[in-house]
Design a protein around this motif. Structure first.
Motif, PDB file in Angstrom:
ATOM      1  N   LEU A 122     106.070-106.594  67.933  1.00  0.00           N
ATOM      2  CA  LEU A 122     105.802-106.130  67.471  1.00  0.00           C
ATOM      3  C   LEU A 122     103.886-106.404  68.418  1.00  0.00           C
ATOM      4  O   LEU A 122     103.249-106.137  69.016  1.00  0.00           O
ATOM      5  N   LYS A 123     103.536-107.689  67.741  1.00  0.00           N
ATOM      6  CA  LYS A 123     102.486-108.623  68.854  1.00  0.00           C
ATOM      7  C   LYS A 123     102.042-108.058  69.772  1.00  0.00           C
ATOM      8  O   LYS A 123     100.903-108.358  70.269  1.00  0.00           O
ATOM      9  N   HIS A 124     103.982-108.916  70.453  1.00  0.00           N
ATOM     10  CA  HIS A 124     103.515-109.382  72.007  1.00  0.00           C
ATOM     11  C   HIS A 124     103.653-107.682  72.207  1.00  0.00           C
ATOM     12  O   HIS A 124     102.461-107.335  73.889  1.00  0.00           O
ATOM     13  N   LYS A 125     103.654-106.242  72.119  1.00  0.00           N
ATOM     14  CA  LYS A 125     103.982-104.823  72.940  1.00  0.00           C
ATOM     15  C   LYS A 125     102.028-104.443  72.420  1.00  0.00           C
ATOM     16  O   LYS A 125     101.599-103.965  73.251  1.00  0.00           O
TER      17      LYS A 125
ATOM     18  N   GLU B 141     105.086 -95.012  79.152  1.00  0.00           N
ATOM     19  CA  GLU B 141     106.484 -95.262  80.039  1.00  0.00           C
ATOM     20  C   GLU B 141     107.043 -96.621  79.090  1.00  0.00           C
ATOM     21  O   GLU B 141     107.994 -96.406  77.463  1.00  0.00           O
ATOM     22  N   GLU B 142     106.122 -97.481  79.517  1.00  0.00           N
ATOM     23  CA  GLU B 142     107.439 -98.732  79.040  1.00  0.00           C
ATOM     24  C   GLU B 142     106.915 -99.434  77.960  1.00  0.00           C
ATOM     25  O   GLU B 142     107.765-100.822  77.544  1.00  0.00           O
ATOM     26  N   ASN B 143     105.547 -99.593  77.854  1.00  0.00           N
ATOM     27  CA  ASN B 143     105.575 -99.866  75.962  1.00  0.00           C
ATOM     28  C   ASN B 143     104.960 -98.629  75.796  1.00  0.00           C
ATOM     29  O   ASN B 143     103.808 -98.125  75.597  1.00  0.00           O
ATOM     30  N   PRO B 144     104.999 -98.631  73.711  1.00  0.00           N
ATOM     31  CA  PRO B 144     105.368 -97.966  73.136  1.00  0.00           C
ATOM     32  C   PRO B 144     103.830 -98.001  72.287  1.00  0.00           C
ATOM     33  O   PRO B 144     103.505 -97.272  71.240  1.00  0.00           O
ATOM     34  N   ALA B 145     103.397 -98.965  72.325  1.00  0.00           N
ATOM     35  CA  ALA B 145     102.701 -99.733  71.985  1.00  0.00           C
ATOM     36  C   ALA B 145     101.592 -98.583  72.224  1.00  0.00           C
ATOM     37  O   ALA B 145      99.664 -99.577  71.631  1.00  0.00           O
TER      38      ALA B 145
ATOM     39  N   LEU C 111     102.921-103.271  62.436  1.00  0.00           N
ATOM     40  CA  LEU C 111     102.469-104.703  62.851  1.00  0.00           C
ATOM     41  C   LEU C 111     102.390-105.185  61.173  1.00  0.00           C
ATOM     42  O   LEU C 111     102.656-106.119  60.726  1.00  0.00           O
ATOM     43  N   GLU C 112     101.048-104.358  61.233  1.00  0.00           N
ATOM     44  CA  GLU C 112     100.933-105.420  59.787  1.00  0.00           C
ATOM     45  C   GLU C 112     101.680-105.151  58.517  1.00  0.00           C
ATOM     46  O   GLU C 112     101.803-105.924  57.699  1.00  0.00           O
ATOM     47  N   GLU C 113     102.326-104.178  58.627  1.00  0.00           N
ATOM     48  CA  GLU C 113     104.382-104.237  57.736  1.00  0.00           C
ATOM     49  C   GLU C 113     105.006-105.737  57.669  1.00  0.00           C
ATOM     50  O   GLU C 113     104.993-106.205  56.672  1.00  0.00           O
ATOM     51  N   ASN C 114     105.205-106.193  58.689  1.00  0.00           N
ATOM     52  CA  ASN C 114     106.066-106.512  59.188  1.00  0.00           C
ATOM     53  C   ASN C 114     105.581-108.785  59.225  1.00  0.00           C
ATOM     54  O   ASN C 114     105.646-109.346  59.098  1.00  0.00           O
ATOM     55  N   LYS C 115     104.011-108.544  59.023  1.00  0.00           N
ATOM     56  CA  LYS C 115     102.972-109.328  58.403  1.00  0.00           C
ATOM     57  C   LYS C 115     103.118-109.766  57.531  1.00  0.00           C
ATOM     58  O   LYS C 115     103.575-110.684  56.784  1.00  0.00           O
TER      59      LYS C 115
END
Length: 487
Positions: A325-328, A43-47, A305-309
Motif C-alpha cells: 500500500l505504501k508503494h502504491k 488503471e494501473e494504480n488503485p491508490a 494504509l493507516e490500518e495496516n501500519k
C-alpha cells in the motif's frame, strides 16, 4: 610486475531520483500523450483516482455566469482560492472564447491506406504477400521515397517479421508500388521520382528532351550548368528554360501532404499554450488544463494504509500489505507532484517568454523579436537550462498570428551601428528578402549579400551570411541562377 592495490576515495556524483526522472518524462509529453498517461496511471494504480468532489473557484464573468470547468486546474489538491493571483482569475473568464482545436487533415485517408487499396486492385494479395507489401509501404518516408535497399528489406522482414522473402518478389512488389498514385511514389531518389512522373505525362515535343536531360545529364541539370546542357541537348537557352519550367511543375516530394501515420492524420493538433491579446494585455493559458482530470490520493487506500501500519507489528501479512500500500500511495503522490510541477514549469516558462518577446506577441512581426537564449529564460524562472530546453523543443503556442514552436522565439543577437540589439531572426529575414528580390539571372554572391546587409545596418561577416543562408536552406548563388526571371 604490477601489484594489485585497494584504496578508498571520496567523490561527488549527480544522480536523479525516480521522482525526478518521472517529472522529466511527464514534462516532455504532449497534451494527448499526457491524457493517455493519466488514463494509464488511473488503471494501473488503485491508490490514484479522479477527484470528482474537488472545489471549483466561485468567480463570475461579466454576465454573471460561473465557468467552473475552466477553473479546476487552479485549485488542485494543494491550492486554495486565496492562492490564485488576480491575473489568473481574469484569464479564466477569457479562456472559453480563445481555446481552439486546429484540425490537421481530419478525415483524410493515410498514404499507406491509399497505396494498399490501389495495390490490391493491380495484383492479387495473399495474407503473406499483403504483409510484405505493407512492410515495404511502411518504409516509404514522409517525402514519398523508399530509400532502403532490397537487401535491407529482406533482412528486416526475416529478423523482425520472420518472413523469408526472395529479392525477386520484393523487387516485383516495389515495381508495382511505383506504378501507383501519386506519381513518383516509392522512388529511391529525386532523379527516379522525376523520371517516374515524366513517364506518365502526355507526349509532346518537350517530353523527350526533358527525360533525356534528367536521365543522362542529371548532374549538369541539378548544378545548373546551362552551357553544358545547351551543347549536350543541342538546344538554345530559351528552349532550355522551357525544359526547366517543365521539370519545375513536377513534385519533388511525392508523399508531401500526407502525415507519417494514420493516427496523426485523423488526430487534432492542439497547441500547448494559447496567448491572446485583450486591450493591450497578453493572456496566457495552458490548452490542456480544462481537459485533464483533477487527481487525488484514494481516501480508501490511505485508510487501509493507516490500518495496516497499526497492525504491522502484529503479523507478517499486515507488514506485507503495508509495504504494498505504501508503494502504491508513494507512486500516486509522485505522479500528482509531477503533474503539478509540469504545470508550474510550463506556465513559468511561457510567462517568461511572453514577457521577453512582448512586442512580437502584440504585433506578430519578426522584426520585433528580441535576442533571447535559454539562459535568459532560465534566469527569469529560476529553472535549469536543460529544463527550458526540453520545454522549448517539444511545446508550441497558438497566438493571434499563428502557431509557433517555442524554439522559434530563441535566437542570439548582435548590436547594429546604433548600438541597438537585434535578433538573428531579423537578420535572416532581411537576408531572405534580399535573395527573394535578386535577379535570378545574376544572383548575389555571399560577398555581395554581406555588403547589402551592412548597408541595411546588419554588419556581419561573410561566413556568418553563408551560415544563415544554409540555415534558411537557400542554395549558393550558382544554384539559384535561372535562365530567365521568375514569373
Amino acid at each position: 610486475m604490477s601489484k594489485l592495490t585497494q584504496q578508498q576515495k571520496t567523490e561527488q556524483t549527480l544522480s536523479l531520483t525516480p521522482a525526478q526522472i518521472q517529472a522529466i518524462k511527464i514534462l516532455e509529453l504532449t497534451g494527448l500523450e499526457l491524457a493517455s498517461r493519466i488514463e494509464h496511471e488511473l488503471e494501473e494504480n488503485p491508490a490514484l483516482e479522479e477527484d470528482y468532489e474537488q472545489p471549483t473557484l466561485e468567480t463570475s464573468s461579466e454576465e454573471g455566469e460561473n465557468d467552473t470547468n475552466d477553473q479546476d486546474w487552479e485549485l488542485g489538491e494543494y491550492a486554495s482560492e486565496d492562492d490564485i493571483p488576480e491575473y489568473k482569475l481574469r484569464e479564466l473568464q477569457e479562456r472559453q472564447s480563445v481555446r481552439e482545436e486546429i484540425p490537421f487533415a481530419s478525415g483524410a485517408p493515410s498514404l499507406d491506406e491509399q497505396l494498399m487499396s490501389q495495390l490490391s486492385l493491380v495484383t492479387p494479395l495473399t495474407d503473406r504477400r499483403r504483409e510484405v507489401a505493407r512492410y515495404i509501404i511502411g518504409n516509404i518516408n514522409e517525402d514519398g521515397y523508399l530509400t532502403r535497399s532490397v537487401e535491407e528489406l529482406q533482412d528486416d522482414l526475416l529478423f523482425k517479421a520472420g518472413l523469408d522473402v526472395s529479392a525477386d518478389e520484393l523487387t516485383e512488389l516495389i515495381r508495382l508500388i511505383k506504378t501507383l498514385d501519386p506519381a513518383g511514389i516509392a522512388a529511391h531518389d529525386l532523379q527516379e521520382a522525376l523520371l517516374l512522373q515524366i513517364e506518365r505525362l502526355p507526349s509532346d515535343e518537350l517530353k523527350p528532351l526533358v527525360e533525356r536531360m534528367v536521365r543522362a545529364h542529371y548532374d549538369d541539370f541539378v548544378n545548373k550548368r546551362f552551357d553544358k546542357l545547351c551543347v549536350a541537348l543541342s538546344v538554345s537557352e530559351e528552349r532550355l528554360a522551357e525544359l526547366y519550367d517543365y521539370v519545375g511543375r513536377l513534385n519533388p516530394k511525392p508523399g508531401n501532404g500526407f502525415g507519417d501515420d494514420s493516427d496523426a492524420r485523423f488526430a487534432h493538433f492542439t497547441p500547448d499554450f494559447i496567448v491572446t491579446e485583450r486591450s493591450g494585455e497578453l493572456l496566457i493559458s495552458l490548452a490542456e488544463e480544462r481537459d485533464l482530470p483533477a487527481l487525488r490520493l484514494s481516501p480508501t487506500y490511505l485508510l487501509m494504509l493507516e490500518e495496516n501500519k497499526a497492525k504491522a507489528k502484529e503479523n507478517r501479512q499486515s507488514r506485507e500489505a503495508m509495504t504494498f500500500l505504501k508503494h502504491k500511495v508513494e507512486q500516486a503522490r509522485w505522479f500528482i507532484d509531477a503533474l503539478a510541477q509540469r504545470q508550474h514549469t510550463l506556465r513559468a516558462t511561457m510567462t517568461a517568454i511572453v514577457a521577453h518577446q512582448r512586442a512580437f506577441f502584440l504585433s506578430g512581426e519578426v522584426t520585433d523579436l528580441r535576442p533571447m537564449i535559454l539562459r535568459d529564460i532560465a534566469e527569469a524562472t529560476g529553472l535549469d537550462i536543460s529544463t527550458i530546453s526540453r520545454v522549448s523543443n517539444s511545446k508550441s503556442v497558438q497566438t493571434d498570428f499563428g502557431v509557433y514552436m517555442l524554439k522559434f522565439f530563441f535566437g542570439e543577437g548582435m548590436l547594429n551601428d546604433e548600438g541597438e540589439s537585434i535578433s538573428t531572426r531579423e537578420i535572416k529575414k532581411a537576408l531572405s528578402e534580399l535573395i527573394e528580390g535578386e535577379d535570378k539571372r545574376a544572383p548575389y554572391s555571399d560577398e555581395r549579400l554581406t555588403e547589402l546587409l551592412a548597408e541595411r545596418g546588419y554588419p556581419i561577416a561573410r561566413r556568418t551570411v553563408a551560415k544563415y543562408r544554409e540555415q534558411l536552406r537557400l542554395p549558393v548563388a550558382r544554384l539559384r541562377k535561372a535562365l530567365r526571371p521568375a514569373k
